[in-house]
Design an enzyme around this catalytic site. Sequence first.
Site, short mmCIF file in Angstrom:
data_model
loop_
_atom_site.label_atom_id
_atom_site.label_comp_id
_atom_site.label_asym_id
_atom_site.label_seq_id
_atom_site.Cartn_x
_atom_site.Cartn_y
_atom_site.Cartn_z
N HIS A 133 0.71 -1.27 0.19
CA HIS A 133 0.01 -0.14 -0.02
C HIS A 133 0.85 1.16 0.01
O HIS A 133 2.05 1.27 0.36
CB HIS A 133 -0.92 0.25 1.13
CG HIS A 133 -2.05 -1.02 1.08
ND1 HIS A 133 -2.09 -2.38 1.33
CD2 HIS A 133 -3.31 -0.67 0.66
CE1 HIS A 133 -3.19 -2.67 1.24
NE2 HIS A 133 -4.00 -1.93 0.64
N LYS A 137 -0.63 5.00 4.57
CA LYS A 137 -1.57 3.79 5.14
C LYS A 137 -1.16 3.84 6.70
O LYS A 137 -0.02 3.53 6.87
CB LYS A 137 -1.71 2.75 4.46
CG LYS A 137 -2.88 1.77 4.78
CD LYS A 137 -3.19 0.63 4.20
CE LYS A 137 -4.03 -0.29 4.71
NZ LYS A 137 -5.27 0.38 4.63
#
Length: 240
Positions: A133, A137
């Site tokens: 990600h 995040k």
Amino acid sequence: MMRVGLLGYGKMGKAIDALAPRYGVEIAWHAGRTGVPESLLRSADVVIEFTRPEAAWGNVQSCLEAGVPVVSGTTGWSAQLSEAYALCRQREGAMIWASNFSVGVNLFFALNQFLSRLMADRPEYRPDMTEIHHIHKLDAPSGTAITLAEQIMAHHPGIGSWRLAEDITDAGTLPVYARREGEATGTHRIDWRSPIDTITIEHTAHTREGFAAGALLAARWLRGRKGVFTMADVLGLTNH
């Protein structure tokens, strides 16, 4: 036209707002993380909640106590989910929580469960998971990765736990590798490795539109229903 309130107006809230007209949805209002008056909550047919882990349970509670169906996509608050489900049933309300609302990811969930059941009879294969990600995040591993890990554990008796680590030798523990790279939207890959080959399943998101579209689909489906539901219910995957 169905009216949706957006609780949380970060990247996901803005993506849902932009996509709403395509789904025949009017955005009744959008607000920050907390403190939305009950009168405002009740002006929406359904509230979609994408905020932060520390705010999610309180937000869902406010919606349920106001009698408003709620779709929550905030991850990182799983310790309070059972309380949320109990409150929803007590109030005869309606809610959907999902670690990921993307239709593609939920089909991937179904595939993961099917393959895990097949592998239950193949002890020569051992799984590991990688998720990638963007660097912003907050949680690691992702909520989607945790859902995938829990599915493997539920359907494969040889896997009893998962751990975020780089050097796991216990065959009963699923290694989960969390990578944070640039602005990556999200990739989840599961490798089943044997001494002679590897079987891989993978999902990669190209944009946030899939998550936003799934949340709107869930909100439309939830309107008029009562109970605790999942995206498997929304997509008709509960018997697969």
